[in-house]
Design an enzyme around this catalytic site. Sequence first.
Site, PDB file in Angstrom:
ATOM      1  N   ASP A 171     106.307  36.443 137.387  1.00 11.87           N
ATOM      2  CA  ASP A 171     106.829  35.889 135.980  1.00 11.87           C
ATOM      3  C   ASP A 171     106.819  34.412 136.402  1.00 11.87           C
ATOM      4  OD1 ASP A 171     107.239  38.571 135.535  1.00 11.87           O
ATOM      5  OD2 ASP A 171     109.320  38.441 135.401  1.00 11.87           O
ATOM      6  N   ALA A 172     106.950  33.978 137.578  1.00 15.58           N
ATOM      7  CA  ALA A 172     107.127  32.698 137.824  1.00 15.58           C
ATOM      8  C   ALA A 172     105.666  31.713 137.457  1.00 15.58           C
ATOM      9  CB  ALA A 172     107.418  32.282 139.343  1.00 15.58           C
ATOM     10  N   TYR A 182     103.548  32.948 135.568  1.00 12.14           N
ATOM     11  CA  TYR A 182     103.123  33.293 134.162  1.00 12.14           C
ATOM     12  C   TYR A 182     103.887  31.738 133.661  1.00 12.14           C
ATOM     13  CZ  TYR A 182     102.842  34.639 129.248  1.00 12.14           C
ATOM     14  OH  TYR A 182     102.778  34.806 127.953  1.00 12.14           O
ATOM     15  N   ASP A 183     105.188  31.593 133.803  1.00 13.23           N
ATOM     16  CA  ASP A 183     105.897  30.582 133.280  1.00 13.23           C
ATOM     17  C   ASP A 183     105.363  29.278 133.604  1.00 13.23           C
ATOM     18  OD1 ASP A 183     107.759  32.188 132.207  1.00 13.23           O
ATOM     19  OD2 ASP A 183     109.208  32.118 134.125  1.00 13.23           O
ATOM     20  N   SER A 191     106.844  58.572 105.860  1.00 11.45           N
ATOM     21  CA  SER A 191     107.992  59.124 106.767  1.00 11.45           C
ATOM     22  C   SER A 191     107.714  60.423 107.156  1.00 11.45           C
ATOM     23  CB  SER A 191     109.310  59.043 105.972  1.00 11.45           C
ATOM     24  OG  SER A 191     109.832  60.258 105.610  1.00 11.45           O
ATOM     25  N   GLU A 230     104.555  62.765 121.026  1.00 15.06           N
ATOM     26  CA  GLU A 230     105.151  61.279 121.213  1.00 15.06           C
ATOM     27  C   GLU A 230     106.521  61.368 121.294  1.00 15.06           C
ATOM     28  OE1 GLU A 230     103.557  58.894 118.255  1.00 15.06           O
ATOM     29  OE2 GLU A 230     101.337  59.496 118.550  1.00 15.06           O
ATOM     30  N   LYS A 271     109.857  59.964 119.819  1.00 14.09           N
ATOM     31  CA  LYS A 271     110.286  59.548 118.323  1.00 14.09           C
ATOM     32  C   LYS A 271     111.197  58.459 118.843  1.00 14.09           C
ATOM     33  CE  LYS A 271     111.831  60.409 113.501  1.00 14.09           C
ATOM     34  NZ  LYS A 271     112.653  59.378 113.392  1.00 14.09           N
ATOM     35  N   ASP A 296     113.707  55.321 118.446  1.00 14.76           N
ATOM     36  CA  ASP A 296     114.802  54.856 117.542  1.00 14.76           C
ATOM     37  C   ASP A 296     114.937  53.489 117.168  1.00 14.76           C
ATOM     38  OD1 ASP A 296     116.899  55.733 115.776  1.00 14.76           O
ATOM     39  OD2 ASP A 296     118.389  56.386 117.276  1.00 14.76           O
ATOM     40  N   ARG A 354     108.902  48.471 106.683  1.00 12.68           N
ATOM     41  CA  ARG A 354     108.586  49.622 105.690  1.00 12.68           C
ATOM     42  C   ARG A 354     108.978  49.718 104.486  1.00 12.68           C
ATOM     43  NH1 ARG A 354     110.865  54.786 105.036  1.00 12.68           N
ATOM     44  NH2 ARG A 354     109.402  56.052 104.407  1.00 12.68           N
ATOM     45  N   TYR A 386     102.184  53.364 117.067  1.00  9.03           N
ATOM     46  CA  TYR A 386     101.995  54.877 116.825  1.00  9.03           C
ATOM     47  C   TYR A 386     101.161  55.310 115.736  1.00  9.03           C
ATOM     48  CZ  TYR A 386     105.985  54.211 113.688  1.00  9.03           C
ATOM     49  OH  TYR A 386     106.755  54.117 112.759  1.00  9.03           O
ATOM     50  N   LYS A 434     101.729  65.409 116.152  1.00  8.15           N
ATOM     51  CA  LYS A 434     100.811  65.128 115.063  1.00  8.15           C
ATOM     52  C   LYS A 434      99.515  65.798 115.374  1.00  8.15           C
ATOM     53  CE  LYS A 434     102.805  60.466 114.871  1.00  8.15           C
ATOM     54  NZ  LYS A 434     102.711  59.045 115.393  1.00  8.15           N
ATOM     55  N   LYS A 437     113.818  66.859 116.284  1.00 13.89           N
ATOM     56  CA  LYS A 437     114.931  66.070 116.448  1.00 13.89           C
ATOM     57  C   LYS A 437     115.887  66.483 117.663  1.00 13.89           C
ATOM     58  CE  LYS A 437     116.281  63.125 113.943  1.00 13.89           C
ATOM     59  NZ  LYS A 437     116.305  62.041 112.778  1.00 13.89           N
ATOM     60  N   CYS A 449     153.082  45.925 130.568  1.00 11.76           N
ATOM     61  CA  CYS A 449     152.008  46.794 131.006  1.00 11.76           C
ATOM     62  C   CYS A 449     152.810  48.268 131.228  1.00 11.76           C
ATOM     63  CB  CYS A 449     151.631  46.381 132.455  1.00 11.76           C
ATOM     64  SG  CYS A 449     150.505  47.267 133.399  1.00 11.76           S
ATOM     65  N   CYS A 499     152.852  48.872 135.252  1.00 11.80           N
ATOM     66  CA  CYS A 499     154.191  48.417 136.073  1.00 11.80           C
ATOM     67  C   CYS A 499     155.396  47.608 135.327  1.00 11.80           C
ATOM     68  CB  CYS A 499     153.465  47.446 136.951  1.00 11.80           C
ATOM     69  SG  CYS A 499     152.841  46.016 136.248  1.00 11.80           S
ATOM     70  N   CYS A 533     147.520  42.266 132.087  1.00 13.13           N
ATOM     71  CA  CYS A 533     148.736  42.535 132.971  1.00 13.13           C
ATOM     72  C   CYS A 533     148.690  41.508 134.157  1.00 13.13           C
ATOM     73  CB  CYS A 533     148.769  43.754 133.364  1.00 13.13           C
ATOM     74  SG  CYS A 533     150.041  44.032 134.963  1.00 13.13           S
ATOM     75  N   CYS A 554     151.107  45.612 140.428  1.00 20.36           N
ATOM     76  CA  CYS A 554     150.847  46.788 139.378  1.00 20.36           C
ATOM     77  C   CYS A 554     150.245  47.854 140.278  1.00 20.36           C
ATOM     78  CB  CYS A 554     150.103  46.284 138.445  1.00 20.36           C
ATOM     79  SG  CYS A 554     149.639  47.157 137.013  1.00 20.36           S
TER      80      CYS A 554
HETATM   81  S1  IVH Z   1     104.582  58.353 112.807  1.00 25.11           S
HETATM   82  C1  IVH Z   1     102.620  59.588 108.955  1.00 25.11           C
HETATM   83  N1  IVH Z   1     105.342  58.319 115.070  1.00 25.11           N
HETATM   84  O1  IVH Z   1     110.174  57.648 112.319  1.00 25.11           O
HETATM   85  C2  IVH Z   1     103.799  59.366 110.193  1.00 25.11           C
HETATM   86  N2  IVH Z   1     106.853  57.756 113.462  1.00 25.11           N
HETATM   87  O2  IVH Z   1     110.922  59.843 110.451  1.00 25.11           O
HETATM   88  C3  IVH Z   1     104.394  58.068 110.039  1.00 25.11           C
HETATM   89  N3  IVH Z   1     109.095  56.927 114.436  1.00 25.11           N
HETATM   90  O3  IVH Z   1     109.517  55.535 109.647  1.00 25.11           O
HETATM   91  C4  IVH Z   1     105.401  57.911 111.199  1.00 25.11           C
HETATM   92  N4  IVH Z   1     108.727  57.198 116.481  1.00 25.11           N
HETATM   93  O4  IVH Z   1     109.957  54.541 111.918  1.00 25.11           O
HETATM   94  C5  IVH Z   1     105.773  58.060 113.922  1.00 25.11           C
HETATM   95  N5  IVH Z   1     106.160  58.177 117.424  1.00 25.11           N
HETATM   96  C6  IVH Z   1     106.282  58.097 116.076  1.00 25.11           C
HETATM   97  C7  IVH Z   1     107.579  57.687 115.717  1.00 25.11           C
HETATM   98  C8  IVH Z   1     107.794  57.330 114.385  1.00 25.11           C
HETATM   99  C9  IVH Z   1     109.484  56.664 115.378  1.00 25.11           C
HETATM  100  C10 IVH Z   1     109.838  56.613 113.089  1.00 25.11           C
HETATM  101  C11 IVH Z   1     109.057  55.714 112.108  1.00 25.11           C
HETATM  102  C12 IVH Z   1     109.158  56.663 110.657  1.00 25.11           C
HETATM  103  C13 IVH Z   1     110.177  57.550 110.982  1.00 25.11           C
HETATM  104  C14 IVH Z   1     110.070  58.641 110.235  1.00 25.11           C
END
Ligand code: IVH
Length: 682
Positions: free
Chosen positions: A35-36, A38-39, A84, A116, A118, A120, A139, A228, A293, A317, A411, A414, A429, A435
Amino acid sequence: MEVPASVRQRSAQLREQLDWHNYRYYALDDPQITDAEYDRLLRELQDLEREYPDLVTPDSPTQRVGTTPLGSFIQVRHDLPMLSLDNAFTDQEIHDFDRRVREQLDATAAIQYAAEPKLDGLAVSLRYEDGLLVRGATRGDGSVGEDITHNVRTIPSVPLRLQGGDYPRLLEVRGEVFMPKRGFAELNAQALQRGEKLFANPRNAAAGSLRQLDSRITASRPLEIFCYAVGQVEDGELPDLHSAILARLKTWGLRVCSELNVVNGAAGCLEYYRAMLDRRDGLPYEIDGVVYKVDRLEQQRSLGFVARAPRWAIAHKFPAQEVLTQVLAIQVQVGRTGALTPVARLEPVSVGGVTVTNATLHNADEIRRKDVRVGDTVFVRRAGDVIPEVVKVLLESRPIDAQAFVMPERCPVCGSQVIRPEGEAVSRCVGGLICSAQRKEAIRHFASRRALDIEGLGDKLVDQLVEQELIHDPADLYHLDVKTLAKLERMGEKSAAKLAQALDRSRSTTLARFLYALGVRGVGEATAQTLAAHFGTLKALMAADEERLQKIPDIGPVVAAQIHAFFAEAHNQEVIERLQQAGIRWPDSEPQAQGIGQLPLAQKTFVLTGTLTSMSRDQAKARLQSLGAKVSGSVSAKTSYVVAGSDPGSKRDKARELGVPVLSEAEWLELLAGAEKTSGPA
Ligand code: IVH
């Protein structure tokens, strides 16, 4: 100003190097420089650009710091809608999904799926034209999102320019921007200290950070991306498997999650699901499930879409990390430094597979902000090892007699006064070691693994010892005999003898551990190491005034004052004296001002690879550096050791090739312990 040709050349070279190292670091997770280093390259480029502003290009690696705020967001139409996913929660739903896919494709063999995590976070679209990032967008509703180019540019793992040259002229990539767990925890810890509002979860923190008009704020937030999917593509060819497309994206410098797997049929999907569920808590980022997928694009095309979701993909999920339960009571807990933390006692509830009965409410301001009352129904959240938290109240369910919380004036343990210093979020406290709660915590801390490491001195035992007034402070521990210990609840002769042995062993330690064990406010492990290295002896440290302390790197006026006040206190001096009389000892050393060359690991270079379980990378680095070692990002013939955690990268192979010794985490810890023993200041 005319830019000399040599400067122009050098800046182009720097940019290319920085892009390359970014790619090694983010896309390949295999850096070639520290890192150093790079910096240093980045600073050189910044200096040149400052001197010759004409040199600045929009894709320069220097252009990630954020710019002046926008007035409002511009709307962006997605030519190819951002879809989605349908959700599934049970194995049966996955079998049904797979059956529908097979039926529609008339397939006899098992379908190949890309599986893959999912993630968050927040979905974004990145548009590259001729390899240059020209637009980032949210989106939105899938058809229309917001232009957040200024913000995505600040995310270090989003390349401003693609690597290689074989990318399509127009390439739209889709992915998830998220905040890793550690970054989220640090962000909230800072907010807590400043008395500001906390983010409910990493997802909200990521979304809030990305929807900023002021990109300088975004730049200060620890955001990352995993790509993704691809959206629009023009003038270029892509492979015909989803998994192969992601691999291709990686070669262009786009970051792809390394947990991707290709599996067969519903059985393969479910196996992946269970493996990821097992690993969920250990991942550095949050995932709320996995996504399957259909891997063949040709099959994807023939399956098509329903409404806003593809028929060829589904999200499976995980059990929620946030669930509803009821607050039975709000009590306060007293910590080692007297800090009063309100804690919600909850109707027991299972969160992500673990039963939760308590959740922290942090401090009085947080309770007021969230307006949590006894009797309320609340969302509780846990993730990994972190302490469960109350996220928010379900106001619709509030009973009319719900009780608001008031911080006690005395407290609860005590009876001493509780004060809240001006400008601080925490109430304390003032009882100090009067205490018993603070005494217990001080003793627990003293005995903890990173302090004097007294094995077998568990929480329940400390409770008994303090409550029966057998001990008042850590020094008393060393006067306990096997007979007394054996009489305690849940103790026998055997465990008493073992504990006595552990106490005996703990007598021989290092100055750094001893300082940390004392529990001085503001003195964590790293500061204790710095102090030990700087002063070499306890006597020298105790004699230092505030001014001298402040001159030490990383010690500010507040901590300097706390250290000074601690050692000035007569009671603390007495405990230290008694501890030394009880035989606690460590090798004194020359202060480090005499040179790092005397430290036990001086002249050694370490390379860390893979995930360590006992500490973070940063802690590992700090421990090594405090012993004089260098930590490098890449393996060469000059490397002394490679430390391989779990899932080590290619660095381990490289080490083997070059004949550099490879240590497992356990072997490395042993080496550290040995080095720390021979050096007082470590
Ligand atoms: S694919 C056509 N892959 O989940 C497929 N989505 O519930 C489009 N998300 O809006 C999404 N990880 O924000 C895909 N490995 C992943 C994902 C992923 C998280 C989210 C994404 C999407 C939402 C759909």
